[in-house]
Motif scaffolding. Structure first.
Motif, PDB file in Angstrom:
ATOM      1  N   GLU A 183       0.839  -1.209   0.000  1.00 17.12           N
ATOM      2  CA  GLU A 183       0.000   0.000   0.000  1.00 17.12           C
ATOM      3  C   GLU A 183       0.870   1.253   0.000  1.00 17.12           C
ATOM      4  O   GLU A 183       0.594   2.224  -0.706  1.00 17.12           O
ATOM      5  CB  GLU A 183      -0.930  -0.008   1.222  1.00 17.12           C
ATOM      6  CG  GLU A 183      -2.065  -1.023   1.168  1.00 17.12           C
ATOM      7  CD  GLU A 183      -1.632  -2.459   1.436  1.00 17.12           C
ATOM      8  OE1 GLU A 183      -0.490  -2.664   1.918  1.00 17.12           O
ATOM      9  OE2 GLU A 183      -2.417  -3.386   1.148  1.00 17.12           O
ATOM     10  N   LEU A 184       1.924   1.234   0.802  1.00 22.54           N
ATOM     11  CA  LEU A 184       2.815   2.397   0.866  1.00 22.54           C
ATOM     12  C   LEU A 184       3.501   2.623  -0.485  1.00 22.54           C
ATOM     13  O   LEU A 184       3.626   3.754  -0.950  1.00 22.54           O
ATOM     14  CB  LEU A 184       3.869   2.206   1.971  1.00 22.54           C
ATOM     15  CG  LEU A 184       3.329   2.350   3.403  1.00 22.54           C
ATOM     16  CD1 LEU A 184       4.337   1.826   4.421  1.00 22.54           C
ATOM     17  CD2 LEU A 184       2.985   3.812   3.707  1.00 22.54           C
ATOM     18  N   ARG A 185       3.894   1.538  -1.135  1.00 13.33           N
ATOM     19  CA  ARG A 185       4.586   1.684  -2.423  1.00 13.33           C
ATOM     20  C   ARG A 185       3.625   2.199  -3.499  1.00 13.33           C
ATOM     21  O   ARG A 185       4.010   3.003  -4.342  1.00 13.33           O
ATOM     22  CB  ARG A 185       5.214   0.357  -2.845  1.00 13.33           C
ATOM     23  CG  ARG A 185       6.278  -0.131  -1.857  1.00 13.33           C
ATOM     24  CD  ARG A 185       7.565  -0.571  -2.547  1.00 13.33           C
ATOM     25  NE  ARG A 185       8.537  -1.073  -1.587  1.00 13.33           N
ATOM     26  CZ  ARG A 185       9.519  -0.341  -1.049  1.00 13.33           C
ATOM     27  NH1 ARG A 185       9.673   0.936  -1.395  1.00 13.33           N
ATOM     28  NH2 ARG A 185      10.358  -0.877  -0.188  1.00 13.33           N
ATOM     29  N   GLN A 186       2.368   1.734  -3.442  1.00 17.38           N
ATOM     30  CA  GLN A 186       1.379   2.239  -4.408  1.00 17.38           C
ATOM     31  C   GLN A 186       1.121   3.728  -4.178  1.00 17.38           C
ATOM     32  O   GLN A 186       1.003   4.509  -5.123  1.00 17.38           O
ATOM     33  CB  GLN A 186       0.063   1.458  -4.273  1.00 17.38           C
ATOM     34  CG  GLN A 186       0.130   0.065  -4.875  1.00 17.38           C
ATOM     35  CD  GLN A 186      -1.066  -0.811  -4.488  1.00 17.38           C
ATOM     36  OE1 GLN A 186      -1.948  -0.390  -3.728  1.00 17.38           O
ATOM     37  NE2 GLN A 186      -1.098  -2.031  -5.013  1.00 17.38           N
ATOM     38  N   ALA A 187       1.037   4.107  -2.916  1.00 19.09           N
ATOM     39  CA  ALA A 187       0.805   5.517  -2.588  1.00 19.09           C
ATOM     40  C   ALA A 187       1.988   6.373  -3.059  1.00 19.09           C
ATOM     41  O   ALA A 187       1.801   7.440  -3.656  1.00 19.09           O
ATOM     42  CB  ALA A 187       0.597   5.666  -1.088  1.00 19.09           C
TER      43      ALA A 187
END
Ligand code: HPA
Length: 272
Positions: free
Chosen positions: A6-10
């Motif tokens: 999720e952090l990488r997508q954000a």
């Protein structure tokens, strides 16, 4: 759960707008968000555009990152009392780290437990007490960010505190010091809770900052914390508390707050 994916997508969404790698991060608390409006050449990334990112719901909080080459500013933060999980509360801080931030300045509005603090006093955090009953690192450790058991012995950097005090003294701004005790809120504390906080060693009480500090230390950031003491905490004086009054005090202190933060940021950025 906001995990690595999720952090990488954000981060990827932010990278579509800017490839800046700011070294300094700023979280602006209730009523203090206007500071970000003066950030030169900043690109705004509203939280609503970022996948998995919560949107802040409190009056007096905008909801966006402002990003330039040196600084990323969170205008509006996420509070536990808004109903978010702790890993959502600290998502912004972790994104700042992934953008490149090494130094984080956390600001907040807080109630004064120390009776000598006048409304509008600016207070440097020397330490905190996590009285929220939650820890943002609970759950599987995000190994790519930091260790399972981070050391919190020096969570508010002595080096940055020295710099802040020097800056305040140069500018002629009074800067108090103290321990910040975080409650989950959203009700303000009772007078007896405030007395307890005082006995535990706190000079200020609030509802933020502590989760963000823990997450920042976890991922290796150097942290500075500054409270704007907007009111005497419950029971310290004979008065009632209202969010409107608290925002009004942040507006009154805005000038000094802005000069202090500006001065500290310049000092931090002047270093290699
Ligand atoms: N308590 C908790 N949070 C606060 C206060 C307070 O008295 N004032 C501003 N934020």
């Amino acid at each position: 759960m906001i995990g690595e994916q999720e952090l990488r997508q954000a981060l990827a969404r932010i990278r579509q707008k800017t490839d800046a790698k700011p070294r300094l991060g700023l979280v602006l608390g209730s009523g203090l968000g206007e500071y970000g409006d003066h950030l030169p050449n900043a690109i705004a990334v509203p939280y609503g555009e970022i996948p998995h990112m919560p949107v802040s719901t409190v009056a007096g909080h905008k909801g966006q990152f402002l990003i330039n080459e040196d600084v990323v500013c969170m205008q509006g933060r996420f509070h536990y009392y808004e109903g978010y999980d702790m890993n959502e509360v600290v998502m912004g801080v972790r994104l700042m780290r992934l953008m490149g931030v090494k130094t984080l300045v956390l600001t907040n509005a807080a109630g004064g437990v120390e009776p000598t603090f006048a409304e509008g006093t600016l207070m440097l955090l020397t330490d905190h007490i996590n009285f929220m009953g939650q820890n943002p690192l609970r759950g599987p450790n995000l190994d790519f960010l930091g260790p399972r058991f981070p050391d919190m012995s020096h969570c508010y950097s002595l080096r940055l505190r020295h710099m802040a005090k020097q800056t305040a003294s140069t500018l002629g701004i009074l800067l108090a010091e103290g321990v910040y005790c975080a409650f989950s809120g959203p009700s303000y504390e009772t007078p007896e809770e405030v007395r307890m906080a005082r006995k535990m060693g706190a000079q200020a009480v609030g509802m933020s900052t502590v989760p963000e500090c823990i997450a920042a230390v976890h991922c290796g950031m150097e942290v500075l914390g500054i409270s704007c003491i907007t009111n005497a905490a419950a029971g310290v004086k004979d008065q009632s508390l209202s969010h409107q009054d608290i925002i009004a005090v942040t507006q009154r202190v805005k000038g000094d707050f802005t000069r202090l933060i500006d001065g500290i940021c310049q000092k931090i950025l002047a270093q290699p």
